[in-house]
Design an enzyme around this catalytic site. Structure first.
Site, PDB file in Angstrom:
ATOM      1  N   ASP A  66      44.313  42.002  40.278  1.00 18.09           N
ATOM      2  CA  ASP A  66      44.840  40.711  39.864  1.00 18.09           C
ATOM      3  C   ASP A  66      46.349  40.752  40.130  1.00 18.09           C
ATOM      4  OD1 ASP A  66      45.146  38.193  38.547  1.00 18.09           O
ATOM      5  OD2 ASP A  66      45.635  39.240  36.687  1.00 18.09           O
ATOM      6  N   ASP A  80      49.349  38.400  38.366  1.00 19.76           N
ATOM      7  CA  ASP A  80      50.229  38.222  37.209  1.00 19.76           C
ATOM      8  C   ASP A  80      49.748  39.043  36.018  1.00 19.76           C
ATOM      9  OD1 ASP A  80      52.066  36.238  38.347  1.00 19.76           O
ATOM     10  OD2 ASP A  80      50.279  34.981  38.439  1.00 19.76           O
TER      11      ASP A  80
END
Length: 263
Positions: free
Chosen positions: A7, A9
């Site tokens: 991922d 953020d």
């Protein structure tokens, strides 16, 4: 071929609180809107995945009336504000205000050296994801990654779409890939795609339910750094101050054993 999918953020860098939130608030101020997301309010907003989606929820008819925002095409407004938000966010990143999280570059380099495919699967905009990736791992290693971002799918996390899109794009089976996430909705998305998860909680997600992940730690760690806080470890390998590729391989092995046992 095996794959490691990150991922963006909260995983590559802790960008939400002091990055995206600040950038959104800058845009609101530029538009003359007397509203800003507090740290606490933005934590609630993050329950909606995707920056455009958060804006769309915010820009309700009541909010537009309260702040005297002219009636019009909400989609156009969301798009224009989000473009400006991305510009502000990239400026914050360029000025070094969002340091990379520990261990990301190290683990990615270890996987690349072993011949693994590398990818990022995020609900953020492509420009933001690519910038955060290069900031976190360096331009050279970033070129080894395939990036899948918000506009690549219609349904955002916790729907599995972004991870299914990533698996198809790098041509890897769920049984051969591991995801690194930081949030409950991210863990749920990866699980729904049939992927084992390493969760490294971030500033906004330390209180979330990450128990669906196969490994849960406070970071990926650095050699000689602080001992990691480990709350889940299905690899059954010792975890001290770093998550290494051996732990990741352990999840693929345990996942394969579990699938055979379930037949």
């Amino acid at each position: 071929m095996n794959a490691l999918v990150f991922d963006c953020d909260g995983v590559l860098a802790d960008t939400e609180r002091d990055g995206h939130r600040v950038a959104f608030n800058t845009v609101f101020a530029e538009k003359g809107i007397e509203f800003s997301w507090s740290v606490e309010d933005y934590a609630e907003a993050l329950k909606t995945a995707g920056g455009k989606e958060r804006l769309r929820v915010l820009l309700s008819p009541e909010f537009r009336r309260q702040h005297r925002i002219p009636d019009g095409d909400v989609d156009s407004l969301v798009t224009s504000w989000h473009i400006r938000k991305t510009e502000v966010f990239l400026g914050l990143l360029a000025h070094g205000q969002l340091p990379p999280r520990p261990g990301v570059r190290r683990l990615a380099a270890e996987a690349a050296e072993a011949g693994w495919s590398l990818a990022v699967a995020s609900t953020s905009a492509h420009a933001s994801v690519r910038a955060v990736l290069e900031h976190a791992v360096g331009a050279q290693l970033a070129r080894s990654f395939t990036v899948f971002a918000g506009d690549d799918v219609k349904q955002k996390k916790p729907a599995p779409d972004i991870y299914l899109r990533a698996l198809a794009g790098i041509e890897v089976l769920p049984s051969d890939a591991v995801v690194v996430e930081d949030s409950e909705i991210g863990v749920r998305a990866a699980q729904a795609a049939g992927l084992p998860v390493i969760a490294t909680w971030s500033a906004y997600t330390s209180e979330e339910d990450l128990s669906g992940a196969s490994i849960v730690v406070d970071s990926l760690g650095e050699p000689g750094g602080p001992h990691l806080a480990v709350t889940v470890n299905q690899s059954h390998l010792p975890i001290v101050d770093t998550i290494v590729l051996e732990h990741v391989r352990g999840l693929l092995t345990s996942s394969a054993v579990g699938q055979k046992a379930g037949k």
